[in-house]
Structures are given as C-alpha cells and as structure tokens.
Design an enzyme around this catalytic site. Structure first.
Site, PDB file in Angstrom:
ATOM      1  N   ASP A   1      13.170  55.843  35.906  1.00 17.99           N
ATOM      2  CA  ASP A   1      12.862  57.247  36.192  1.00 17.99           C
ATOM      3  C   ASP A   1      12.500  57.889  34.856  1.00 17.99           C
ATOM      4  OD1 ASP A   1      12.966  60.003  36.611  1.00 17.99           O
ATOM      5  OD2 ASP A   1      14.569  59.851  38.107  1.00 17.99           O
TER       6      ASP A   1
ATOM      7  N   LYS B   1       8.519  68.579  38.266  1.00 23.98           N
ATOM      8  CA  LYS B   1       9.006  69.089  36.987  1.00 23.98           C
ATOM      9  C   LYS B   1       7.833  69.354  36.035  1.00 23.98           C
ATOM     10  CE  LYS B   1      12.900  68.318  39.068  1.00 23.98           C
ATOM     11  NZ  LYS B   1      13.618  67.070  39.015  1.00 23.98           N
TER      12      LYS B   1
ATOM     13  N   ARG C   1      -4.309  59.874  56.086  1.00 24.81           N
ATOM     14  CA  ARG C   1      -3.069  59.351  55.501  1.00 24.81           C
ATOM     15  C   ARG C   1      -3.328  58.552  54.221  1.00 24.81           C
ATOM     16  NH1 ARG C   1      -0.671  57.590  60.416  1.00 24.81           N
ATOM     17  NH2 ARG C   1      -1.514  55.585  59.803  1.00 24.81           N
TER      18      ARG C   1
ATOM     19  N   TYR D   1      20.011  60.000  38.001  1.00 24.07           N
ATOM     20  CA  TYR D   1      19.967  61.256  38.777  1.00 24.07           C
ATOM     21  C   TYR D   1      20.851  61.127  40.028  1.00 24.07           C
ATOM     22  CZ  TYR D   1      17.348  64.969  41.317  1.00 24.07           C
ATOM     23  OH  TYR D   1      16.962  66.078  42.009  1.00 24.07           O
TER      24      TYR D   1
HETATM   25  C1  LIG Z   1      14.325  66.336  39.983  1.00 28.13           C
HETATM   26  C2  LIG Z   1      14.481  64.900  39.648  1.00 28.13           C
HETATM   27  C3  LIG Z   1      14.156  63.903  40.573  1.00 28.13           C
HETATM   28  C4  LIG Z   1      13.771  64.211  41.991  1.00 28.13           C
HETATM   29  O1  LIG Z   1      12.602  64.895  42.113  1.00 28.13           O
HETATM   30  P1  LIG Z   1      12.276  65.899  43.327  1.00 28.13           P
HETATM   31  O2  LIG Z   1      10.840  66.141  43.145  1.00 28.13           O
HETATM   32  O3  LIG Z   1      13.150  67.097  43.113  1.00 28.13           O
HETATM   33  O4  LIG Z   1      12.621  65.192  44.605  1.00 28.13           O
HETATM   34  C5  LIG Z   1      14.256  62.587  40.169  1.00 28.13           C
HETATM   35  N1  LIG Z   1      14.688  62.261  38.935  1.00 28.13           N
HETATM   36  C6  LIG Z   1      15.025  63.201  38.032  1.00 28.13           C
HETATM   37  C7  LIG Z   1      15.484  62.766  36.687  1.00 28.13           C
HETATM   38  C8  LIG Z   1      14.951  64.545  38.361  1.00 28.13           C
HETATM   39  O5  LIG Z   1      15.342  65.468  37.474  1.00 28.13           O
END
Ligand SMILES: *Cc1c(COP(=O)(O)O)cnc(C)c1O
Length: 394
Positions: free
Chosen positions: A189, A214, A64, A118
């Site tokens: 973010d 992403k 973990r 988001y």
């Molecule tokens: C896709 C996304 C997330 C979440 O990520 P996941 O890996 O899909 O859970 C958070 N913030 C932004 C701006 C995103 O585009």
C-alpha cells in the site's frame, strides 16, 4: 489499462502533465472528455463480434470496461510507476486492497501482513480473507530476522511504508527480496508516498496499490483506488476486477486525472510545511513524540532517506499527557484543521487516534493520547499559530 505512452524517459513532473493525454482520447482539447457510457455502439454486427473477441485494453466494448476517460487516468498512473505494465482502477482504496488480495490469494494460502497496515486492510485479512480460508499472520516489519523466520510457505506479503497512524518505516527492498526468495508475492500500500515518493515495483514489490481518494484526488471530493503491476500480475488484477464487475465512474476518473496534474506541486508544498510543523511540534512541551519518518530524529529516517524520493503532509504526534481525552480537546480547539477521516486534500485535518486498538505484535503508542495531522496548502505560519493556541489548552 496497460501501456504508458513514450514518456518513460521524462521526469515525473513532466509525466504528471502529459500522462494519459493521447491524441486519440483527447481529440482537439487538453483533457480527455468525460465519456458517460454504458452502451458502446457498433457500426455492424461483424464489428460487435470482433470487439467481443478482442480482450485488449483501450478498445470500446461495453461500459464496464471503461472508456477513454478511465483509460487515460489508468495510463497516466502506469506512466508514473517504473516497471509497471498496467493499472486497474477501483471504486475506492479499500476496493483496490480487495482486488489485489483476491488476485493473489486462494483458500489455504498464508498471508503475512505488516502489523502497521491500514485498519480496514487488517480487518479484510481477519474477516473476508479468513472466511475464504486464507490465514494471516501479523508481523513487525522492522524486524527482518523475525520476518525471515516467518516467510517460508507464505503465498503473500502485505506491506505499508510508512505504516498507518504510527508511521514506522520498514526496509521494503530487503523484505521483498526475502519474500521473492521464498516464492511469496509482495504487495504494498503506497498511498502515503505515491509513486512520486517511492518507486515500489522498482524496489522489488510485485503489486503496488494506492487510495486515489488521498493525494491523487487531492481535493477531498472523490473516492477511488488503483493497483499497478508488471505484466503477470497486471493480467491477474484485471481478470479479477472484471470478474467482480468493478468500474469507476467517468466523472470521478476525470476529477482524479485533474488532481493528478497538480499532485507534484501539492505534495512538495505539503511536505515542506509538514516538515516545518513537525519540527516545531517536536520542540513543544505538550508533545511527547512526533511520528514522522521525514524528521531526522525519527528511527525510520535513514530508511526513508535511502529509499524514498519524497514525502507528504501526513504524520502524527503523541501528547505529553495521561488524559485520554487530551487529543480530542486539542482537535476541538483547532480552528484551521477540520476533524475528519481521509487525508491528502488541499485542506488541513486533525484526527485523534488510538493506534494501540489496531496492533497485534508491534508496540503502538501505549494508549497515550495521539493526533494525526494532514497538512494542507494553508500558510504554515497560520497553521503553527493555530496549533500553538490549541496546545495551550491542554
Ligand atoms: C485511506 C486509505 C486507504 C483506503 O482508501 P479509500 O479510498 O478510503 O477506500 C488505504 N490505505 C491507506 C494507507 C489509506 O490511508
């Protein structure tokens, strides 16, 4: 995982290549091997007891806490983030949002959230966090005076720049400075820009999170998230992550690390194509507005130029049509763009969007049909030709 080797003086392109590849983790091969492990074996019980008492990063203990595959990825991400002491990995970007929120907020706290955050982040505030007794106020991040009037007594501020779906910029350093003066923690973010495009901690944020699904993954084949911070908040993130039992698979960590090596060139190519496509779209009669801070015509362009060192392939456009189904018709007519969630992969995507559904205080796109585009690595002329034939149908 804390620490980032000795590469801080190198340019980001070099750090992308070298990050996390410590000799003790790679051995004689180029990439850290995939260590699939729950159990870590000890040579003796005395060694087991010593390991149990040692809570340091980068020590074998139990699955973990990860193994060199995950440590190498976290180490490489820390190395990309100026002012970061360490990085925690999470099984998705949304899990990273939760890990950050739970490290900072407790019952009775007040959170200020940028209205263009988001959608699942907004839902976490109005759902999970509300149930835990955290009260959230959404604010327009473009309105510094409005923010200054709200920030007294807040424990945390959540930013996203540019914002999801509508891509408005905000003055992150100014907001973070106001938050700091008020004793609030600034979380951001930074999925859109990545550390290559925006050095969030260096510009005053306390914690920076990213969806690695992403740009870092970059190949639409993995889910992961990360959060990086200086010493104090890294310790809090790590503790909560351990308390929640969060761990990422070594196979996915190896894929993400592999994606990271080419992230710089992918982002450069995608940014270049996206900018040309956005400029072409601006000139089309079927397009009312392009939402993209990289465009000189965008209201957020000056802030983007001042604070950011890069962009990416993701932006949106509003159609000059009052037919709500027009964006779906364009998406259906596109041959080279897949229809789907996520973004930042090597392949182009189109997504009909309705930002107004996810706003409390900011004017969105007035319900006009809109389309979010993630520009991939295809030839930009081919993508423009495809967009031209699809737009001709509305
Ligand atoms: C896709 C996304 C997330 C979440 O990520 P996941 O890996 O899909 O859970 C958070 N913030 C932004 C701006 C995103 O585009």
């Amino acid at each position: 995982m804390s620490g980032a080797g000795d590469d801080r003086h190198l340019k980001p392109a070099s750090r992308l290549v070298r990050g996390g590849r410590r000799a003790e983790w790679t051995g004689p091969v180029v990439n850290p091997p995939v260590w699939r492990a729950s159990t870590h074996l000890y040579a003796s019980d005395a060694e087991r007891q010593a390991a149990g008492g040692n809570n340091a990063d980068g020590q074998f203990f139990y699955g973990r806490r990860g193994a060199p595959t995950q440590w190498a990825l976290a180490d490489a991400l820390t190395g990309l983030e100026p002012q970061a002491h360490g990085t925690v990995l999470y099984p998705s970007g949304v899990a990273a949002v939760a890990g950050v929120m739970l490290a900072v907020l407790k019952p009775g706290d007040r959170l200020l959230m940028a209205d263009n955050a988001y959608d699942p982040t907004r839902s976490m505030a109005t759902g999970l966090l509300a149930r835990l007794g955290v009260e959230t106020t959404f604010f327009d991040p473009r309105d510094l005076d409005g923010f200054a009037a709200l920030v007294a007594g807040a424990r945390g501020v959540w930013l996203e720049a540019p914002g999801s779906l509508t891509f408005e910029m905000c003055d992150v350093p100014a907001i973070a400075a106001l938050a700091r003066d008020a004793g609030a923690v600034t979380m951001i973010d930074n999925t859109w820009a990545s550390p290559l495009g925006f050095a969030a901690l260096d510009r005053g944020c306390d914690i920076v999170m990213m969806s690695l699904s992403k740009h870092v993954g970059g190949h639409s084949d993995l889910m992961m998230g990360s959060a990086s911070a200086g010493k104090r908040w890294y310790a809090a993130l790590r503790r909560v992550s351990h308390e929640l039992g969060q761990v990422v698979s070594p196979d996915d960590a190896a894929l993400a690390a592999r994606g990271l090596r080419t992230m710089g060139v992918r982002l450069e190519a995608q940014t270049r194509s996206a900018l040309r496509i956005a400029q072409w779209l601006e000139a089309q009669p079927q397009i009312a507005r392009v939402l993209c801070p990289m465009l000189p015509s965008d209201p957020g362009h000056e802030l983007w130029r001042r604070d950011f060192t890069g962009g990416c392939g993701l932006f949106a456009c509003v159609l000059a049509s009052d037919d709500p189904a027009a964006s779906a018709r364009v998406a259906d007519a596109l041959q080279m763009f897949g229809i789907g969630y996520s973004w930042g992969g090597f392949e182009s995507l189109a997504l009909p969007i309705r930002p107004a559904d996810y706003r409390s205080v900011m004017p969105a796109t007035d319900g006009a049909p809109a389309l979010r585009l993630s520009i991939g690595l295809e030839d930009e002329g081919d993508l423009i030709a495809d967009l031209a034939q699809a737009l001709a149908q509305v």
